[in-house]
Design an enzyme around this catalytic site. Structure first.
Site, mmCIF file in Angstrom:
data_model
loop_
_atom_site.group_PDB
_atom_site.id
_atom_site.type_symbol
_atom_site.label_atom_id
_atom_site.label_comp_id
_atom_site.label_asym_id
_atom_site.label_seq_id
_atom_site.Cartn_x
_atom_site.Cartn_y
_atom_site.Cartn_z
ATOM 1 C CG HIS A 64 -0.145 0.030 2.527
ATOM 2 N ND1 HIS A 64 0.395 1.188 3.057
ATOM 3 C CD2 HIS A 64 0.197 -0.958 3.382
ATOM 4 C CE1 HIS A 64 1.025 0.910 4.187
ATOM 5 N NE2 HIS A 64 0.921 -0.395 4.404
ATOM 6 C CD GLU A 109 2.288 -5.711 8.123
ATOM 7 O OE1 GLU A 109 2.440 -6.940 7.918
ATOM 8 O OE2 GLU A 109 3.046 -4.843 7.669
#
Length: 200
Positions: free
Chosen positions: A12, A85
């Site tokens: 990202h 994550e």
């Protein structure tokens, strides 16, 4: 159908916590203007490829990045919990200095011997690796002969890279950190083991 399957594994764009040097884990912080620009750069880099499908972490920074990359394409997007994550529990939102002060032993493990990292309320790297590799292997199995976009996170990408290059988890520090908006390509010839990894 292609004679190989490509997974474009994108980190990202930069977030406010990235800019502040804070560990994010599974908490959200928004993309900065720099982060949106990085996502737009990833979009330009991927324009030469047809993207058949996308699999994206449910965390907002990954979803926002994927929307920028895919804004001119009609592509099915699947949200995958396993692409989140690493869960860092009490460290999320904290700076490196704060985590070093509160948990000096675990701090040393995380940055130097991640295979031994154990922090109450957080995931181990073995747990992260297990869920991430299972998700990517499932994509390879079900999406053969396609170009697949995957938008995920820092430690997800490093751990996947370690797995597919047979690198021990304790050597994660030797794998360069993926930059925000950058990506690697996992390439598998149909019916074979992973044949190539390209860092772009």
């Amino acid at each position: 159908m292609l004679n190989k399957t490509n997974i474009f594994l994108v980190r990202h764009g930069q977030t406010t916590w990235n800019a502040e040097g804070r560990l994010q884990g599974q908490k959200n912080s928004v993309l900065t203007e720099t982060g949106r620009h990085q996502a737009a750069q990833a979009k330009m880099s991927l324009e030469q490829y047809e993207i058949h499908k996308a699999f994206v972490s449910p965390l907002q920074r990954a979803q926002d990045t994927s929307k920028i990359i895919l804004e001119d394409r009609n592509v099915d997007v699947v949200i995958v919990e396993s692409l989140k994550e690493i869960n860092l529990g009490p460290w999320e939102g904290k700076t490196k200095m704060e985590t070093q002060q509160s948990h000096p032993e675990q701090y040393q493990q995380f940055w130097t011997y991640p295979g031994q990292f154990r922090l109450p309320g957080a995931e181990s790297f073995e747990q992260l690796k297990s869920r991430v590799v299972a998700a990517l292997d499932d994509i390879f199995l079900k999406e053969k002969g396609k170009n697949i976009l995957v938008v995920s996170h820092w430690m997800v990408i490093k751990t996947a890279f370690a797995h597919y290059t047979a690198t021990p988890l304790n050597d994660l520090a030797n794998i360069p950190d993926p930059k925000n908006g950058a990506f690697i390509v996992l390439e598998k010839s149909n019916g074979e083991e992973l044949s190539k990894i390209r860092v772009l």
